[in-house]
Motif scaffolding. Structure first.
Motif, PDB file in Angstrom:
ATOM      1  N   ASP A 209       0.679  -0.791  -0.030  1.00  0.00           N
ATOM      2  CA  ASP A 209       0.057  -0.095  -0.150  1.00  0.00           C
ATOM      3  C   ASP A 209       1.230   1.074  -0.097  1.00  0.00           C
ATOM      4  O   ASP A 209       1.076   2.078   0.779  1.00  0.00           O
ATOM      5  N   VAL A 210       0.951   1.373  -0.946  1.00  0.00           N
ATOM      6  CA  VAL A 210       2.546   2.477  -1.626  1.00  0.00           C
ATOM      7  C   VAL A 210       2.213   3.053  -2.638  1.00  0.00           C
ATOM      8  O   VAL A 210       2.275   2.358  -3.666  1.00  0.00           O
ATOM      9  N   ASP A 211       2.399   4.932  -2.953  1.00  0.00           N
ATOM     10  CA  ASP A 211       2.782   5.136  -3.864  1.00  0.00           C
ATOM     11  C   ASP A 211       3.873   5.374  -4.934  1.00  0.00           C
ATOM     12  O   ASP A 211       4.681   5.363  -3.902  1.00  0.00           O
ATOM     13  N   ALA A 212       4.539   5.130  -5.610  1.00  0.00           N
ATOM     14  CA  ALA A 212       5.600   4.740  -6.561  1.00  0.00           C
ATOM     15  C   ALA A 212       6.083   5.820  -5.971  1.00  0.00           C
ATOM     16  O   ALA A 212       7.497   6.538  -5.598  1.00  0.00           O
ATOM     17  N   ALA A 213       5.157   7.284  -6.629  1.00  0.00           N
ATOM     18  CA  ALA A 213       6.274   8.665  -6.622  1.00  0.00           C
ATOM     19  C   ALA A 213       6.505   8.638  -4.581  1.00  0.00           C
ATOM     20  O   ALA A 213       7.720   9.550  -4.163  1.00  0.00           O
ATOM     21  N   GLN A 214       5.746   8.436  -3.720  1.00  0.00           N
ATOM     22  CA  GLN A 214       6.447   8.420  -2.472  1.00  0.00           C
ATOM     23  C   GLN A 214       7.288   7.686  -2.438  1.00  0.00           C
ATOM     24  O   GLN A 214       8.039   8.005  -1.097  1.00  0.00           O
ATOM     25  N   ALA A 215       7.101   7.034  -2.699  1.00  0.00           N
ATOM     26  CA  ALA A 215       8.265   5.723  -2.512  1.00  0.00           C
ATOM     27  C   ALA A 215       9.574   6.059  -2.769  1.00  0.00           C
ATOM     28  O   ALA A 215      10.466   5.989  -2.431  1.00  0.00           O
ATOM     29  N   LEU A 216       9.236   6.669  -3.708  1.00  0.00           N
ATOM     30  CA  LEU A 216      11.148   7.645  -4.439  1.00  0.00           C
ATOM     31  C   LEU A 216      11.242   8.259  -3.465  1.00  0.00           C
ATOM     32  O   LEU A 216      12.948   8.908  -3.832  1.00  0.00           O
ATOM     33  N   GLU A 217      10.408   9.287  -3.255  1.00  0.00           N
ATOM     34  CA  GLU A 217      10.817  10.702  -2.176  1.00  0.00           C
ATOM     35  C   GLU A 217      11.016   9.956  -0.693  1.00  0.00           C
ATOM     36  O   GLU A 217      12.316  10.821  -0.176  1.00  0.00           O
ATOM     37  N   LEU A 218      10.988   9.076  -0.536  1.00  0.00           N
ATOM     38  CA  LEU A 218      11.292   8.387   1.016  1.00  0.00           C
ATOM     39  C   LEU A 218      12.585   7.910   1.251  1.00  0.00           C
ATOM     40  O   LEU A 218      13.382   8.590   1.664  1.00  0.00           O
ATOM     41  N   ALA A 219      12.989   7.208  -0.141  1.00  0.00           N
ATOM     42  CA  ALA A 219      14.079   6.664  -0.698  1.00  0.00           C
ATOM     43  C   ALA A 219      15.388   7.569  -0.457  1.00  0.00           C
ATOM     44  O   ALA A 219      16.463   7.464  -0.684  1.00  0.00           O
ATOM     45  N   GLN A 220      14.890   8.336  -1.443  1.00  0.00           N
ATOM     46  CA  GLN A 220      15.426   9.237  -1.555  1.00  0.00           C
ATOM     47  C   GLN A 220      16.260  10.095  -0.494  1.00  0.00           C
ATOM     48  O   GLN A 220      17.489  10.612  -0.637  1.00  0.00           O
ATOM     49  N   ARG A 221      15.188  10.214   0.199  1.00  0.00           N
ATOM     50  CA  ARG A 221      15.588  10.883   1.751  1.00  0.00           C
ATOM     51  C   ARG A 221      16.122  10.457   2.575  1.00  0.00           C
ATOM     52  O   ARG A 221      17.122  10.257   3.172  1.00  0.00           O
ATOM     53  N   HIS A 222      15.890   9.351   2.232  1.00  0.00           N
ATOM     54  CA  HIS A 222      16.955   8.400   3.858  1.00  0.00           C
ATOM     55  C   HIS A 222      17.941   7.313   3.320  1.00  0.00           C
ATOM     56  O   HIS A 222      19.128   7.222   3.946  1.00  0.00           O
ATOM     57  N   TYR A 223      18.204   7.231   1.663  1.00  0.00           N
ATOM     58  CA  TYR A 223      19.103   5.760   1.563  1.00  0.00           C
ATOM     59  C   TYR A 223      19.673   6.828   0.275  1.00  0.00           C
ATOM     60  O   TYR A 223      21.222   6.706   0.137  1.00  0.00           O
ATOM     61  N   GLY A 224      18.921   7.819  -0.382  1.00  0.00           N
ATOM     62  CA  GLY A 224      20.270   9.065  -1.017  1.00  0.00           C
ATOM     63  C   GLY A 224      21.543   9.475  -0.024  1.00  0.00           C
ATOM     64  O   GLY A 224      22.181   9.611  -1.594  1.00  0.00           O
ATOM     65  N   PRO A 225      21.337   9.966   0.908  1.00  0.00           N
ATOM     66  CA  PRO A 225      22.316  10.807   0.933  1.00  0.00           C
ATOM     67  C   PRO A 225      23.856   9.084   1.606  1.00  0.00           C
ATOM     68  O   PRO A 225      24.860  10.362   1.868  1.00  0.00           O
ATOM     69  N   ILE A 226      23.609   8.728   1.524  1.00  0.00           N
ATOM     70  CA  ILE A 226      24.669   7.386   1.861  1.00  0.00           C
ATOM     71  C   ILE A 226      25.188   7.637   0.715  1.00  0.00           C
ATOM     72  O   ILE A 226      24.776   7.276  -0.563  1.00  0.00           O
ATOM     73  N   PRO A 227      26.583   7.179   0.765  1.00  0.00           N
ATOM     74  CA  PRO A 227      27.517   7.656  -0.665  1.00  0.00           C
ATOM     75  C   PRO A 227      28.221   6.126  -1.069  1.00  0.00           C
ATOM     76  O   PRO A 227      27.997   5.021  -0.326  1.00  0.00           O
ATOM     77  N   ALA A 228      28.521   5.986  -2.457  1.00  0.00           N
ATOM     78  CA  ALA A 228      28.388   4.869  -3.343  1.00  0.00           C
ATOM     79  C   ALA A 228      29.316   4.285  -2.967  1.00  0.00           C
ATOM     80  O   ALA A 228      30.593   5.163  -2.447  1.00  0.00           O
ATOM     81  N   ASN A 229      30.036   3.079  -2.687  1.00  0.00           N
ATOM     82  CA  ASN A 229      31.216   2.247  -2.214  1.00  0.00           C
ATOM     83  C   ASN A 229      32.602   3.263  -3.681  1.00  0.00           C
ATOM     84  O   ASN A 229      32.160   2.328  -4.591  1.00  0.00           O
ATOM     85  N   PRO A 230      33.372   3.314  -4.264  1.00  0.00           N
ATOM     86  CA  PRO A 230      33.945   3.410  -5.369  1.00  0.00           C
ATOM     87  C   PRO A 230      34.342   2.687  -5.554  1.00  0.00           C
ATOM     88  O   PRO A 230      35.458   2.210  -6.795  1.00  0.00           O
TER      89      PRO A 230
END
Length: 442
Positions: A216-237
């Motif tokens: 029970d989730v809207d795709a746009a909402q899930a994307l926004e939450l993912a960007q908020r919580h996972y987005g700041p984590i840097p990739a492992n180069p």
């Protein structure tokens, strides 16, 4: 009374007609740090599942460190910079949810199922342990005793599990698929927080992960939450490629016998090396999947059961299987459990004759239609469970397939021809196999 065989086309139409109207097409996104996100909207109940899949498993472990992927799975429920040891699962439970994790040769996955209005909290906590695990604050030594006890309880105490472990070790001469996921005991005893920390820092990164949000989730909402919580984590180069030792050409079949007084009913098992599903080209793997359905399947569709159990009476059960969702190699299996009075060699010979006759006589089209219907029904029933869809798609993406591959798999299965099925059967090479007898003591 109408023959049962004539009901299968009708049943297939009924199943298609009852496909849940609200089961939507998954949507795929990629964050700037490399994290893949798949959202499966399903609004029939106010619940949501979050699954995070890391593209690392037992086959990615360094030599001498077997079991570290599974051990780290346990340790991820320990302390982080912001949570005390055990706080993660306690918080999920306090929200009325459930959580767990599992490890395979190719991936490690963590999941929670909660009320949909608790999704952001789950994302916040999962993102935290992606980067902030603190083994120096965790009681890691007793957890090593836990996994050693787990090996004793679920593997070493069961002769069939020990047998299967030995079978895989014999099948794979060089690849890490021959090493048990839980690890070899003598290597597990050497695992520590330093090894776990190194494995964690190397492989647990957003550019090595797939996040599935289903329910029970809207795709746009899930994307926004993912960007908020996972987005700041840097990739492992410095994320290493999956450079695994591969199997050399195999030229000689292997055989083994395991005797154990606890075995109540002996059986013959054979494992073959087989192709795995490949991105953009899944037909060969699909042929093996349909072959397994024809040979194994149910009592109504199984070539082996009908011949060996019902016609010849030489077996209590006979089976076939295929595991093809893997990065490097698939495994095709055959087996027979002899009927009383039938010795192991007689049973194995009967199994071989049944396979040879199947290849010689070809595919029965009526049986093929039954198998196609059953495969399609299984996928349709899966559509009715958002968590099941998340698990299937997550495993596919974690092993190198694309979302398009995952979605097209059932259509490819339906399109496989008898010639392709027989070609797959002819690829079952005894030189690339191991045959085992599990027996009681003499």
């Amino acid at each position: 009374m109408r023959p049962l065989t004539r009901l299968f086309p009708v049943l297939a139409l009924v199943l298609l007609a009852t496909l849940p109207a609200r089961a939507t097409t998954p949507q795929h996104f990629t964050l700037d740090n490399g994290l893949e996100l798949v959202v499966i909207e399903d609004r029939r109940a106010p619940v949501v599942t979050q699954m995070i899949w890391y593209r690392v498993g037992a086959a990615d472990e360094a030599p001498g460190q077997s079991g570290i992927a599974h051990y780290l799975e346990h340790l991820l429920f320990k302390a982080t910079d912001t949570m005390e040891q055990g706080e993660f699962s306690a918080t999920v439970e306090a929200q009325g949810g459930r959580d767990n994790a599992f490890t395979s040769w190719d991936y490690t996955a963590y999941h929670q199922r909660v009320a949909s209005d608790r999704l952001e909290l789950m994302m916040q906590m999962e993102a935290d342990r992606m980067v902030n695990l603190r083994l120096d604050r965790s009681d890691w030594l007793p957890e090593r005793a836990v996994i050693l006890e787990e090996r004793g309880q679920v593997l070493e105490s069961r002769p069939d599990a020990v047998f299967n472990e030995q079978m895989r070790a014999a099948l794979f001469q060089n690849h890490r698929y021959g090493v048990p996921i839980i690890g070899w005991r003598h290597e597990m005893e050497q695992l520590d927080d330093v090894i776990a920390e190194s494995f964690y820092r190397t492989h647990y990164a957003p550019n090595n992960a797939v996040l599935i949000i289903a329910g029970d989730v809207d795709a746009a909402q899930a994307l926004e939450l993912a960007q908020r919580h996972y987005g700041p984590i840097p990739a492992n180069p410095d994320l290493p490629p999956r450079a695994r030792p591969q199997e050399p050409p195999q030229h000689a079949e292997r055989r083994l016998t395991l005797r154990d007084a606890r075995v109540g009913q002996p059986y013959v098992s054979r494992l073959y090396l087989a192709p795995s599903r490949q991105a953009g080209d899944q037909r060969e793997a699909a042929a093996f999947q349909v072959l397994a359905g024809l040979l194994g399947g149910s009592a109504q569709t199984s070539v082996l059961e009908r011949r060996l159990t019902y016609d010849e009476g030489v077996s209590l059960s006979a089976w076939a299987g295929y595991m093809g969702t893997a990065v490097d190699h698939g495994v095709f299996s055959l087996g027979i459990m002899p009927a009383p009075g039938v010795d192991m060699q007689e049973a194995e010979d009967a199994l071989d004759r049944a396979l040879a006759d199947f290849i010689e006589n070809g595919v029965d089209m009526e049986q093929l239609e039954r198998v196609r219907m059953m495969l399609r029904a299984a996928v349709i029933y899966e559509q009715d469970n958002a968590t099941s869809r998340a698990r299937t798609i997550g495993a596919d993406l974690a092993t190198g397939l694309t979302l398009e591959d995952s979605q097209s798999w059932i259509d490819i299965l339906q399109d496989i021809t008898p010639d392709e099925i027989l070609a797959a059967a002819r690829q079952l090479d005894r030189r690339a196999s191991v045959t085992g007898w599990l027996m009681g003591e003499e």
